[in-house]
Structure formats: structure tokens, C-alpha cells
Design a protein around this motif. Structure first.
Motif, PDB file in Angstrom:
ATOM      1  N   THR A 207      -8.268  -7.232   2.634  1.00 47.93           N
ATOM      2  CA  THR A 207      -8.394  -6.687   3.986  1.00 47.93           C
ATOM      3  C   THR A 207      -7.048  -6.663   4.693  1.00 47.93           C
ATOM      4  OG1 THR A 207     -10.676  -7.492   4.153  1.00 47.93           O
ATOM      5  CG2 THR A 207      -9.535  -6.993   6.216  1.00 47.93           C
ATOM      6  N   ALA A 208      -6.294  -7.767   4.576  1.00 46.21           N
ATOM      7  CA  ALA A 208      -4.999  -7.861   5.255  1.00 46.21           C
ATOM      8  C   ALA A 208      -3.997  -6.867   4.676  1.00 46.21           C
ATOM      9  CB  ALA A 208      -4.465  -9.287   5.150  1.00 46.21           C
ATOM     10  N   GLN A 209      -3.926  -6.801   3.343  1.00 46.83           N
ATOM     11  CA  GLN A 209      -2.968  -5.883   2.724  1.00 46.83           C
ATOM     12  C   GLN A 209      -3.270  -4.436   3.077  1.00 46.83           C
ATOM     13  OE1 GLN A 209      -0.771  -5.896  -0.824  1.00 46.83           O
ATOM     14  NE2 GLN A 209      -1.911  -7.632  -1.673  1.00 46.83           N
ATOM     15  N   MET A 210      -4.536  -4.060   2.989  1.00 50.22           N
ATOM     16  CA  MET A 210      -4.888  -2.672   3.265  1.00 50.22           C
ATOM     17  C   MET A 210      -4.665  -2.328   4.740  1.00 50.22           C
ATOM     18  SD  MET A 210      -5.448  -1.233   0.490  1.00 50.22           S
ATOM     19  CE  MET A 210      -5.817   0.322   1.318  1.00 50.22           C
ATOM     20  N   PHE A 211      -4.852  -3.288   5.623  1.00 51.70           N
ATOM     21  CA  PHE A 211      -4.602  -3.052   7.047  1.00 51.70           C
ATOM     22  C   PHE A 211      -3.131  -2.735   7.281  1.00 51.70           C
ATOM     23  CE2 PHE A 211      -3.420  -4.898  11.231  1.00 51.70           C
ATOM     24  CZ  PHE A 211      -4.089  -3.977  12.031  1.00 51.70           C
ATOM     25  N   VAL A 212      -2.232  -3.530   6.679  1.00 50.78           N
ATOM     26  CA  VAL A 212      -0.797  -3.301   6.864  1.00 50.78           C
ATOM     27  C   VAL A 212      -0.374  -2.015   6.162  1.00 50.78           C
ATOM     28  CG1 VAL A 212       1.512  -4.223   6.454  1.00 50.78           C
ATOM     29  CG2 VAL A 212      -0.317  -5.757   7.172  1.00 50.78           C
ATOM     30  N   ILE A 213      -0.898  -1.765   4.966  1.00 50.87           N
ATOM     31  CA  ILE A 213      -0.572  -0.523   4.257  1.00 50.87           C
ATOM     32  C   ILE A 213      -0.970   0.684   5.094  1.00 50.87           C
ATOM     33  CG2 ILE A 213      -1.243   0.923   2.292  1.00 50.87           C
ATOM     34  CD1 ILE A 213      -1.298  -1.639   0.597  1.00 50.87           C
ATOM     35  N   ARG A 214      -2.184   0.679   5.605  1.00 53.69           N
ATOM     36  CA  ARG A 214      -2.655   1.821   6.398  1.00 53.69           C
ATOM     37  C   ARG A 214      -1.834   1.992   7.670  1.00 53.69           C
ATOM     38  NH1 ARG A 214      -7.763   1.281   8.417  1.00 53.69           N
ATOM     39  NH2 ARG A 214      -7.806  -0.959   8.020  1.00 53.69           N
ATOM     40  N   GLY A 215      -1.462   0.872   8.294  1.00 53.00           N
ATOM     41  CA  GLY A 215      -0.690   0.945   9.527  1.00 53.00           C
ATOM     42  C   GLY A 215       0.745   1.395   9.316  1.00 53.00           C
ATOM     43  N   ALA A 216       1.328   1.035   8.162  1.00 49.42           N
ATOM     44  CA  ALA A 216       2.746   1.301   7.939  1.00 49.42           C
ATOM     45  C   ALA A 216       3.017   2.634   7.245  1.00 49.42           C
ATOM     46  CB  ALA A 216       3.355   0.163   7.113  1.00 49.42           C
ATOM     47  N   LEU A 217       2.025   3.185   6.553  1.00 48.92           N
ATOM     48  CA  LEU A 217       2.239   4.447   5.855  1.00 48.92           C
ATOM     49  C   LEU A 217       2.499   5.593   6.838  1.00 48.92           C
ATOM     50  CD1 LEU A 217      -0.456   4.599   3.022  1.00 48.92           C
ATOM     51  CD2 LEU A 217       2.029   4.551   2.726  1.00 48.92           C
ATOM     52  N   PRO A 218       3.318   6.564   6.450  1.00 48.49           N
ATOM     53  CA  PRO A 218       3.436   7.783   7.263  1.00 48.49           C
ATOM     54  C   PRO A 218       2.063   8.412   7.469  1.00 48.49           C
ATOM     55  CG  PRO A 218       5.144   7.715   5.571  1.00 48.49           C
ATOM     56  CD  PRO A 218       4.215   6.576   5.277  1.00 48.49           C
ATOM     57  N   ALA A 219       1.770   8.829   8.706  1.00 41.77           N
ATOM     58  CA  ALA A 219       0.408   9.230   9.073  1.00 41.77           C
ATOM     59  C   ALA A 219      -0.125  10.367   8.204  1.00 41.77           C
ATOM     60  CB  ALA A 219       0.374   9.634  10.546  1.00 41.77           C
ATOM     61  N   GLY A 220       0.706  11.377   7.934  1.00 39.46           N
ATOM     62  CA  GLY A 220       0.232  12.503   7.149  1.00 39.46           C
ATOM     63  C   GLY A 220      -0.148  12.106   5.739  1.00 39.46           C
ATOM     64  N   PHE A 221       0.660  11.261   5.127  1.00 32.37           N
ATOM     65  CA  PHE A 221       0.370  10.811   3.764  1.00 32.37           C
ATOM     66  C   PHE A 221      -0.875   9.930   3.755  1.00 32.37           C
ATOM     67  CE2 PHE A 221       1.625   8.000   0.033  1.00 32.37           C
ATOM     68  CZ  PHE A 221       1.176   8.916  -0.904  1.00 32.37           C
ATOM     69  N   ARG A 222      -1.009   9.063   4.759  1.00 30.74           N
ATOM     70  CA  ARG A 222      -2.220   8.239   4.880  1.00 30.74           C
ATOM     71  C   ARG A 222      -3.461   9.116   4.929  1.00 30.74           C
ATOM     72  NH1 ARG A 222      -1.474   5.118   9.853  1.00 30.74           N
ATOM     73  NH2 ARG A 222      -2.139   7.029  10.888  1.00 30.74           N
ATOM     74  N   ASP A 223      -3.404  10.198   5.687  1.00 31.90           N
ATOM     75  CA  ASP A 223      -4.554  11.102   5.785  1.00 31.90           C
ATOM     76  C   ASP A 223      -4.845  11.764   4.444  1.00 31.90           C
ATOM     77  OD1 ASP A 223      -4.718  10.439   8.452  1.00 31.90           O
ATOM     78  OD2 ASP A 223      -3.712  12.268   9.160  1.00 31.90           O
ATOM     79  N   ARG A 224      -3.789  12.168   3.723  1.00 29.52           N
ATOM     80  CA  ARG A 224      -4.005  12.820   2.432  1.00 29.52           C
ATOM     81  C   ARG A 224      -4.606  11.882   1.409  1.00 29.52           C
ATOM     82  NH1 ARG A 224       0.974  14.845   3.882  1.00 29.52           N
ATOM     83  NH2 ARG A 224       2.150  13.676   2.312  1.00 29.52           N
ATOM     84  N   LEU A 225      -4.369  10.580   1.579  1.00 27.89           N
ATOM     85  CA  LEU A 225      -4.972   9.596   0.683  1.00 27.89           C
ATOM     86  C   LEU A 225      -6.407   9.256   1.092  1.00 27.89           C
ATOM     87  CD1 LEU A 225      -2.053   7.040   0.140  1.00 27.89           C
ATOM     88  CD2 LEU A 225      -2.757   8.929  -1.331  1.00 27.89           C
ATOM     89  N   GLY A 226      -6.829   9.756   2.246  1.00 27.17           N
ATOM     90  CA  GLY A 226      -8.177   9.479   2.715  1.00 27.17           C
ATOM     91  C   GLY A 226      -8.358   8.077   3.251  1.00 27.17           C
ATOM     92  N   LEU A 227      -7.263   7.454   3.713  1.00 28.04           N
ATOM     93  CA  LEU A 227      -7.333   6.104   4.281  1.00 28.04           C
ATOM     94  C   LEU A 227      -7.620   6.206   5.779  1.00 28.04           C
ATOM     95  CD1 LEU A 227      -4.297   4.455   2.455  1.00 28.04           C
ATOM     96  CD2 LEU A 227      -6.716   4.301   1.845  1.00 28.04           C
ATOM     97  N   GLN A 228      -8.725   5.669   6.189  1.00 30.31           N
ATOM     98  CA  GLN A 228      -9.160   5.804   7.582  1.00 30.31           C
ATOM     99  C   GLN A 228      -8.262   4.999   8.510  1.00 30.31           C
ATOM    100  OE1 GLN A 228     -13.108   4.347   8.371  1.00 30.31           O
ATOM    101  NE2 GLN A 228     -13.354   5.593  10.183  1.00 30.31           N
TER     102      GLN A 228
END
Length: 283
Positions: A207-228
Motif C-alpha cells: 500500500t505504501a509503495q504504490m501510494f508513493v509510486i502513484r503520487g510521484a509518477l508523471p500524471a500522464g504516464f500514471r493515467d496510461r498505466l491505469g493507476l487511479q
């Protein structure tokens, strides 16, 4: 010309800040977003079986470039290039690849250049303009030592950011990214943690790792990965970043001491190859 990396210079102060370790998942995900890197990791990495050892080995290698002195950095650069010469195969599109593909090799270096800057942007006060200039020039020197081609090193930080953003804009999800995300979810416990404790810690670390990954990734790439990512997540991440900024009161020599020790220890072990071989075999 960049000043040598020494105590008090930008790379020395920021590269080993312990808060940068929070972005380890994000930087690895961005590395394997490159199709050549993805194929190499898929075919030649054992990180899914023992990610903790692989993470420690990667950290130890990185520490040598900044804190191991020029001779240690040259040795480690030569060792890594020789190691990667044998990593070759066929990527997902059927094309042959090499781990020393110049574009992919430069991209991996670029992610390592970016992560300390991102760590300070999220969790610190950010680097000033002169600090960015010095830091980037020093990391270009490291890149040259590693064998990154001169034309693959943008001339300044502004050009580097344009290059970095353009690379990320071209990335999509791939099988190696999916495997990495699954490994984060199901990662085996480190040997020193009791099994009963890991049953609870495993879910927390995911949970902690995915929270930081989702928060730190560039927004467009995060969206393309389907990370909410929701507005509430953004508020929570901003709060987390504020908490981490508290550690900015800790002097830089203390924030980087673990990486300096590791780098210097690695240089010492390289000078005692029999002991180094015994320790590596034992691990």
C-alpha cells in the motif's frame, strides 16, 4: 566544467539523501517502461525472486559513483559495462536488443539523474538554479564515465527536462511493468523478518509503495498505466511530503551518511577481492 564530486558539492549533498529511497519503485518503473530495458530485465534479472538483495546491490553500486572516489567510480563503471555486454536477446516486438543499446543505456542514467532532484522537489526544499547546474554537470561527468554517449547527454538542465518529458510521453504499459507491480504486491519477505510479522507488513509495504509510486509518477504516464489517483490522494500525498520535509533540518552529511559508508566500503572490498568474493558467495 563541473567541479569534482567532493564534500559539499551538489551531487555529494543530494544524491545520497535517504529520502530518495522513497522513490525507488517509481524510478524502477520508469526504467522498465523503456522497451529495451523491459526486455533485458525480463530475460536477465532475478529481481522477482530476491528483490531485496537486488535492491541492496543496486544501491551499493550507485553509492560508488558519488562517494567512492574517482578510482572507485571508474572501476564500477567498467565492471557494469562488462557485465551488461552479455545481456542480449529479442524484445516484445521481435527485434534483437542489447543492454548496451545507447538510447536505453542513456535512459537508465537519466532516471538516476532525475530521482534525487525529484526527491528534493517532493520531500525537501528543491535545488536552486546554481545547484541544479552544478549537480547536472557532475552527473554528466558520471554518465561519460559510464559510457553514455556525449550526444545522449543534453547540454543543460532545461534541455534534460525536455528530453526526459519527451521520453516519458512515449511510454506505455508493458509486460515487465505488470510483473514489477505484481512483485511489489506479492514480494517475499526479507530473511530477517519473522513470517508472522510479514503477513501484516507485506500488505502495508504494498500500500505504501504504490501510494508513493502513484503520487510521484508523471500524471500522464500514471493515467496510461491505469493507476487511479483522486483529489483525496493528492491531498494525502501533499501532507506526506510536508512530513518528509521536516527531515530537511538534518544536515546533509547525516542524510547521506549511509550511502557514503556503503560507497567507501565497496571500494575497500574491491581492494580485497578474496574477502569480497567470499561475502558475495555467502549472500
Amino acid at each position: 566544467m563541473a567541479p569534482p564530486i567532493s564534500r559539499g558539492t551538489a551531487a555529494w549533498k543530494y544524491f545520497g539523501d535517504f529520502r530518495a529511497a522513497l522513490l525507488a519503485g517509481q524510478v524502477l518503473l520508469l526504467q522498465v517502461a523503456h522497451p529495451v530495458v523491459a526486455a533485458g530485465v525480463r530475460d536477465h534479472s532475478d529481481y522477482t525472486e530476491d528483490p531485496w538483495t537486488r535492491l541492496m546491490q543496486t544501491g551499493a553500486s550507485l553509492s560508488v559513483y558519488i562517494y567512492g572516489g574517482p578510482a572507485g567510480a571508474r572501476y564500477e563503471a567498467s565492471r557494469l559495462r562488462e557485465l551488461h555486454r552479455k545481456f542480449a536477446g529479442v524484445d516484445a516486438s521481435g527485434r534483437r536488443y542489447s543492454a548496451l543499446n545507447p538510447e536505453a543505456y542513456a535512459w537508465v542514467h537519466a532516471t538516476l539523474v532525475k530521482v534525487p532532484v525529484d526527491a528534493q522537489r517532493f520531500f525537501g526544499r528543491g535545488l536552486s538554479g546554481p545547484e541544479l547546474d552544478e549537480y547536472y554537470a557532475q552527473m554528466c561527468d558520471v554518465g561519460r564515465m559510464l559510457g553514455v554517449r556525449e550526444r545522449d547527454l543534453p547540454p543543460d538542465w532545461a534541455a534534460f527536462e525536455r528530453y526526459y518529458d519527451a521520453m516519458v510521453a512515449g511510454f506505455e504499459s508493458n509486460g515487465t511493468i505488470e510483473t514489477l507491480l505484481e512483485t511489489i504486491r506479492t514480494v517475499k519477505k526479507p530473511g530477517w523478518i519473522p513470517g508472522f510479522a510479514w503477513k501484516y507488513l507485506q500488505r502495508w509495504q504494498h500500500t505504501a509503495q504504490m501510494f508513493v509510486i502513484r503520487g510521484a509518477l508523471p500524471a500522464g504516464f500514471r493515467d496510461r498505466l491505469g493507476l487511479q489517483w483522486t483529489a483525496r490522494d493528492a491531498v494525502r500525498f501533499a501532507r506526506f511530503c510536508r512530513v518528509m520535509r521536516v527531515f530537511g533540518v538534518v544536515p546533509a552529511p547525516v542524510r547521506t551518511v549511509h550511502m557514503r559508508w556503503i560507497g567507501q566500503l565497496n571500494v575497500w572490498l574491491r581492494a580485497h577481492p578474496k574477502l569480497h568474493a567470499r561475502l558475495v558467495k555467502g549472500s
